[in-house]
Design an enzyme around this catalytic site. Structure first.
Site, PDB file in Angstrom:
ATOM      1  N   SER A 140       0.864  -1.192   0.000  1.00 38.93           N
ATOM      2  CA  SER A 140       0.000   0.000   0.000  1.00 38.93           C
ATOM      3  C   SER A 140       0.888   1.225   0.000  1.00 38.93           C
ATOM      4  O   SER A 140       2.033   1.177   0.454  1.00 38.93           O
ATOM      5  CB  SER A 140      -0.865   0.020   1.262  1.00 38.93           C
ATOM      6  OG  SER A 140      -1.500   1.269   1.416  1.00 38.93           O
ATOM      7  N   TYR A 153      -2.079  -1.100  10.227  1.00 41.52           N
ATOM      8  CA  TYR A 153      -2.135  -1.250   8.768  1.00 41.52           C
ATOM      9  C   TYR A 153      -0.829  -0.754   8.135  1.00 41.52           C
ATOM     10  O   TYR A 153      -0.208  -1.452   7.319  1.00 41.52           O
ATOM     11  CB  TYR A 153      -3.336  -0.467   8.231  1.00 41.52           C
ATOM     12  CG  TYR A 153      -3.588  -0.634   6.753  1.00 41.52           C
ATOM     13  CD1 TYR A 153      -4.353  -1.696   6.271  1.00 41.52           C
ATOM     14  CD2 TYR A 153      -3.066   0.264   5.826  1.00 41.52           C
ATOM     15  CE1 TYR A 153      -4.593  -1.851   4.917  1.00 41.52           C
ATOM     16  CE2 TYR A 153      -3.300   0.116   4.470  1.00 41.52           C
ATOM     17  CZ  TYR A 153      -4.062  -0.936   4.016  1.00 41.52           C
ATOM     18  OH  TYR A 153      -4.288  -1.088   2.671  1.00 41.52           O
TER      19      TYR A 153
HETATM   20  P1  NAD Z   1     -11.731  -5.644  -0.481  1.00 43.15           P
HETATM   21  O1  NAD Z   1     -12.256  -5.577   0.918  1.00 43.15           O
HETATM   22  O2  NAD Z   1     -12.593  -5.242  -1.614  1.00 43.15           O
HETATM   23  O3  NAD Z   1     -11.153  -7.100  -0.768  1.00 43.15           O
HETATM   24  C1  NAD Z   1     -10.384  -7.786   0.177  1.00 43.15           C
HETATM   25  C2  NAD Z   1     -10.753  -9.255   0.129  1.00 43.15           C
HETATM   26  O4  NAD Z   1      -9.890  -9.952   1.053  1.00 43.15           O
HETATM   27  C3  NAD Z   1     -12.204  -9.532   0.573  1.00 43.15           C
HETATM   28  O5  NAD Z   1     -12.882 -10.301  -0.399  1.00 43.15           O
HETATM   29  C4  NAD Z   1     -12.040 -10.288   1.875  1.00 43.15           C
HETATM   30  O6  NAD Z   1     -13.056 -11.253   2.109  1.00 43.15           O
HETATM   31  C5  NAD Z   1     -10.673 -10.940   1.682  1.00 43.15           C
HETATM   32  N1  NAD Z   1     -10.081 -11.337   2.956  1.00 43.15           N
HETATM   33  C6  NAD Z   1     -10.055 -10.648   4.112  1.00 43.15           C
HETATM   34  N2  NAD Z   1      -9.465 -11.371   5.062  1.00 43.15           N
HETATM   35  C7  NAD Z   1      -9.099 -12.541   4.488  1.00 43.15           C
HETATM   36  C8  NAD Z   1      -8.452 -13.711   4.973  1.00 43.15           C
HETATM   37  N3  NAD Z   1      -8.067 -13.824   6.251  1.00 43.15           N
HETATM   38  N4  NAD Z   1      -8.220 -14.725   4.107  1.00 43.15           N
HETATM   39  C9  NAD Z   1      -8.640 -14.635   2.817  1.00 43.15           C
HETATM   40  N5  NAD Z   1      -9.273 -13.561   2.307  1.00 43.15           N
HETATM   41  C10 NAD Z   1      -9.490 -12.519   3.140  1.00 43.15           C
HETATM   42  O7  NAD Z   1     -10.405  -4.754  -0.453  1.00 43.15           O
HETATM   43  P2  NAD Z   1      -9.376  -4.296  -1.584  1.00 43.15           P
HETATM   44  O8  NAD Z   1      -9.340  -2.830  -1.515  1.00 43.15           O
HETATM   45  O9  NAD Z   1      -9.598  -4.974  -2.861  1.00 43.15           O
HETATM   46  O10 NAD Z   1      -8.018  -4.803  -0.910  1.00 43.15           O
HETATM   47  C11 NAD Z   1      -7.139  -5.714  -1.512  1.00 43.15           C
HETATM   48  C12 NAD Z   1      -5.745  -5.405  -1.028  1.00 43.15           C
HETATM   49  O11 NAD Z   1      -5.373  -4.112  -1.470  1.00 43.15           O
HETATM   50  C13 NAD Z   1      -5.580  -5.396   0.499  1.00 43.15           C
HETATM   51  O12 NAD Z   1      -4.364  -6.004   0.855  1.00 43.15           O
HETATM   52  C14 NAD Z   1      -5.545  -3.915   0.820  1.00 43.15           C
HETATM   53  O13 NAD Z   1      -4.874  -3.630   2.017  1.00 43.15           O
HETATM   54  C15 NAD Z   1      -4.822  -3.388  -0.382  1.00 43.15           C
HETATM   55  N6  NAD Z   1      -4.987  -1.961  -0.644  1.00 43.15           N
HETATM   56  C16 NAD Z   1      -6.212  -1.452  -0.936  1.00 43.15           C
HETATM   57  C17 NAD Z   1      -6.306  -0.075  -1.172  1.00 43.15           C
HETATM   58  C18 NAD Z   1      -7.614   0.562  -1.503  1.00 43.15           C
HETATM   59  O14 NAD Z   1      -7.659   1.786  -1.574  1.00 43.15           O
HETATM   60  N7  NAD Z   1      -8.682  -0.174  -1.739  1.00 43.15           N
HETATM   61  C19 NAD Z   1      -5.180   0.728  -1.101  1.00 43.15           C
HETATM   62  C20 NAD Z   1      -3.961   0.159  -0.807  1.00 43.15           C
HETATM   63  C21 NAD Z   1      -3.865  -1.203  -0.575  1.00 43.15           C
END
Ligand code: NAD
Length: 246
Positions: A140, A153
């Site tokens: 991130s 985080y």
């Molecule tokens: P999201 O919530 O849409 O998707 C995350 C998915 O991870 C969900 O389907 C959830 O069920 C699954 N999950 C959670 N805990 C889990 C576990 N223990 N085992 C298996 N699956 C699990 O979120 P996203 O935004 O698509 O996030 C994906 C990645 O991107 C994450 O690592 C997040 O930290 C990172 N990220 C997101 C953003 C953003 O702005 N959305 C920014 C930087 C980093």
């Protein structure tokens, strides 16, 4: 026409939503076999929609046995493992460090950092059996700049970047590349769950003046999964619309 990932077998964690779902779609469209791993159950619907070459698996990335079963499912069904996108993650408790609960701290570490460690740990032996592979970890921009009230985080994502570099150094000679993607603010369930004033402040401070679609991150994941990035390992790729420039 052959896709950019034709013949590759991939796993995407957190594939039930957001960045993981967008990446699983793109991997499949580029010709890869895809294991869609998640705890939510939403990965089932997407795997059905994708059809041949897609397999939904229930996996909790914070549990070693579950991660081992996820990798075994890829090999049992598709015969090998070439690409792992360690992407599952949560934002977790929003509180200043002194107010954060120990449980809140540990939960984020167990999914966002330990989950990536477990993915690498159990994917490496499988990839070595076919001469290498590509591991992509979702970090991130919170690994680069701080976000008050999100210390666990930020610390976990900083850890993902250094875990990536260390694993890359360890396995480069054996053909395994390990890189990380550091998204800025992407429209997904995670951002939907954050306080709206936090999102507004992030957009206002973003040079491109918007947040991104998950598909924009998926495009970067396709590049890192493909042989087009064969000379790239141990790198962290910010995809943040310039947020961290200012
Ligand atoms: P999201 O919530 O849409 O998707 C995350 C998915 O991870 C969900 O389907 C959830 O069920 C699954 N999950 C959670 N805990 C889990 C576990 N223990 N085992 C298996 N699956 C699990 O979120 P996203 O935004 O698509 O996030 C994906 C990645 O991107 C994450 O690592 C997040 O930290 C990172 N990220 C997101 C953003 C953003 O702005 N959305 C920014 C930087 C980093």
């Amino acid at each position: 026409m052959a896709g950019r990932l034709s013949g590759k077998v991939s796993i995407v964690t957190g594939a039930g939503s957001g960045i993981g779902a967008a990446t699983a779609r793109r991997f499949h469209a580029e010709g890869a076999k895809v294991v869609l791993a998640d705890i939510s159950g939403n990965q089932e619907d997407l795997a059905k929609e994708l059809g041949d070459g897609a397999l939904a698996v229930h996996a909790d990335v914070s549990q070693g046995e579950s991660v081992q079963a996820m990798i075994a499912a890829a090999i049992d069904t598709f015969g090998r493992l070439d690409v792992l996108h360690n992407n599952a993650g949560i934002d977790g408790e929003i509180a200043k460090v002194a107010d954060m609960t120990e449980e809140g701290w540990d939960k984020v570490q167990s999914i966002n950092l330990r989950g990536v460690f477990l993915g690498i740990k159990y994917a490496v032996p499988a990839m070595l059996r076919n001469g290498g592979g590509s591991i992509i970890n979702t970090a991130s921009m919170a690994a680069t700049v701080s976000f008050p009230q999100m210390a666990s985080y930020c610390a976990a994502k900083g850890g993902v970047v250094m875990l990536t570099k260390t694993a890359a150094a360890e396995y480069a000679a054996q053909g395994i590349r390990v890189n990380s993607i550091s998204p800025g603010t992407i429209q997904t369930a995670i951002t939907d769950s954050l306080p709206q004033d936090m999102i507004k402040a992030i957009i206002a401070a973003n040079p491109v003046g918007r947040i991104a679609a998950a598909s924009e991150v998926a495009s970067l994941a396709v590049f890192l999964a493909s042989d087009e990035s064969a000379f790239i390992t141990g790198s962290d790729y910010l995809i943040d619309g310039g947020y961290t420039l200012l």
